[in-house]
Design an enzyme around this catalytic site. Structure first.
Site, PDB file in Angstrom:
ATOM      1  N   THR A 140      30.083  39.039  50.030  1.00 51.14           N
ATOM      2  CA  THR A 140      28.790  38.558  49.277  1.00 51.14           C
ATOM      3  C   THR A 140      28.295  37.421  50.113  1.00 51.14           C
ATOM      4  O   THR A 140      28.963  36.708  50.763  1.00 51.14           O
ATOM      5  CB  THR A 140      29.075  38.160  48.101  1.00 51.14           C
ATOM      6  OG1 THR A 140      27.914  37.119  47.661  1.00 51.14           O
ATOM      7  CG2 THR A 140      30.385  37.265  47.856  1.00 51.14           C
TER       8      THR A 140
ATOM      9  N   TYR B 219      33.757  32.747  42.175  1.00 51.07           N
ATOM     10  CA  TYR B 219      33.179  34.247  42.599  1.00 51.07           C
ATOM     11  C   TYR B 219      33.159  34.277  44.140  1.00 51.07           C
ATOM     12  O   TYR B 219      33.782  35.227  44.788  1.00 51.07           O
ATOM     13  CB  TYR B 219      32.003  34.421  41.988  1.00 51.07           C
ATOM     14  CG  TYR B 219      31.377  35.907  42.746  1.00 51.07           C
ATOM     15  CD1 TYR B 219      31.724  37.154  42.707  1.00 51.07           C
ATOM     16  CD2 TYR B 219      30.271  35.606  43.492  1.00 51.07           C
ATOM     17  CE1 TYR B 219      31.252  38.008  42.907  1.00 51.07           C
ATOM     18  CE2 TYR B 219      29.538  36.671  44.115  1.00 51.07           C
ATOM     19  CZ  TYR B 219      30.002  38.098  43.882  1.00 51.07           C
ATOM     20  OH  TYR B 219      29.415  38.991  44.397  1.00 51.07           O
TER      21      TYR B 219
END
Ligand code: UD1
Length: 326
Positions: free
Chosen positions: A117, A141
């Protein structure tokens, strides 16, 4: 080729499964259905209900289905949840990935594509973002994904094992054939929320911050159509099959749209007003995140087919209209 897709009942994984079947690969999906939807798994795929971090189960699946390559999507993606429950994210993302990589190495499966990501860059200072930009994630995250990138790098150095880590920017849209789309309940993504607002399924779309140093004061992101993203994975598999080296690549188009531009596009494309409400910035949101996808294009000859915000919105809206729940 026989491919194991972890998280194949999820948003991106379900598109990937179709892309692989469309080109004639055999696909096994493993998904624990924590957020995935069984009905989104293509009929021709073999479905295994279980955890991608269950090394015994994965080992059996790899052997039984003579798997050649693994594409790993399974994981959790809600940034605020990662802040309130970080250990769940290190468990679901980092630990699951560790066990899965270990199972692959033990089974002799040496090709691995990982769903990473843009959150690994944190608050990028230079735009567009290149892969060599500093990786300083600002939430659990992003850290849980970056730690997996590090494990892959170390494992590839130590073992007969190669990988491609793809750093996704903002994934949006739905399968142009209408076979699957973003179905996660309580999704927080801008384009999905704007479509829900246009359909009257949420009262109004919150615009998080209008005082960013951007063209119109709202956040800017690089929205990539999920089918183009799935296609980048197909190229990654081909690269590994041909003996290509380990790579980490950005996946985006290289241009950004502001929240207001997205809202205007949704209104125009669907022919309905998107009710909005201006609210303060969401904690941890960078002003602008736009990819430099040069390496992806050069190394894989990747040519996006849906680099058009109208088309992204049209497909997302068509899917959203078919779903009942907000
Ligand atoms: C974030 C992560 C990304 C992750 C994704 C998954 C970062 C930098 N990015 O993307 O890696 O894959 O979440 O959940 O951590 N917005 C509104 N109103 C809304 C929703 C969003 O104004 O109701 C704005 C946001 O402030 C942002 C843009 O729209 O400027 C996009 O937001 P969103 O779709 O939530 O994705 P990111 O936060 O960029």
């Amino acid at each position: 080729m026989s491919v194991l897709v972890t998280g194949g009942a999820g948003y991106i994984g379900s598109h990937m499964t179709h892309a692989l079947l469309d080109r004639g690969d055999d696909v096994v999906v493993i998904d624990n259905l924590a957020t995935g939807v069984r009905a989104l798994v293509a009929e021709r795929a073999i479905f295994v209900h279980g955890n991608a971090g269950d090394a015994d189960l994965v080992g059996k699946v790899l052997k039984e289905h003579k798997v050649n390559a693994v594409i790993h999507f399974a994981g959790s993606v809600v940034v605020p949840d990662s802040v309130s429950d970080p250990l769940a994210y290190y468990g679901n993302n980092t630990q699951t990935s560790r066990n899965l990589i270990d199972a692959c190495i033990k089974a002799g499966v040496d090709r691995f594509v990982f769903s990473s990501t843009a959150a690994v860059y944190g608050m990028p200072e230079v735009m567009p973002v290149v892969e060599a930009s500093p990786t300083v994630p600002i939430n659990p995250y992003g850290r849980s994904k970056l730690m997996t990138e590090w494990m892959l790098e170390d494992a590839a150095r130590a073992h007969d094992f190669r990988y491609v880590a793809l750093r996704y920017f903002n994934v949006a849209g739905a399968d142009p054939k209408g076979r699957t789309g973003q179905s996660t309940p309580r999704a927080t993504h801008l384009i999905k929320r704007a479509c829900q607002a246009a359909l009257g399924r949420v009262e109004a779309l919150d615009i998080f911050g209008t005082d960013y140093p951007t063209k119109d004061g709202t956040g800017v992101r690089d929205y990539i159509h999920v089918s183009d993203l799935a296609n980048a994975h197909v190229h990654a598999l081909d690269h590994l099959e041909m003996g290509g080296e380990a790579l980490t690549l950005n996946c985006g188009y290289g241009h950004g749209f502001s929240v207001r531009e997205v809202v205007d596009t949704v209104s125009r494309v669907v022919g309905a007003r998107v009710p909005t409400r201006e609210v303060p910035r969401r904690a941890g949101d960078p002003a602008a995140v736009v990819a430099d996808p040069t390496r992806l294009k050069q190394l894989f000859q990747w040519q996006p087919k849906h680099d058009n915000l109208d088309e992204i919105v049209k497909s997302a809206f068509a899917w959203e209209r078919r779903l009942n729940s907000p």
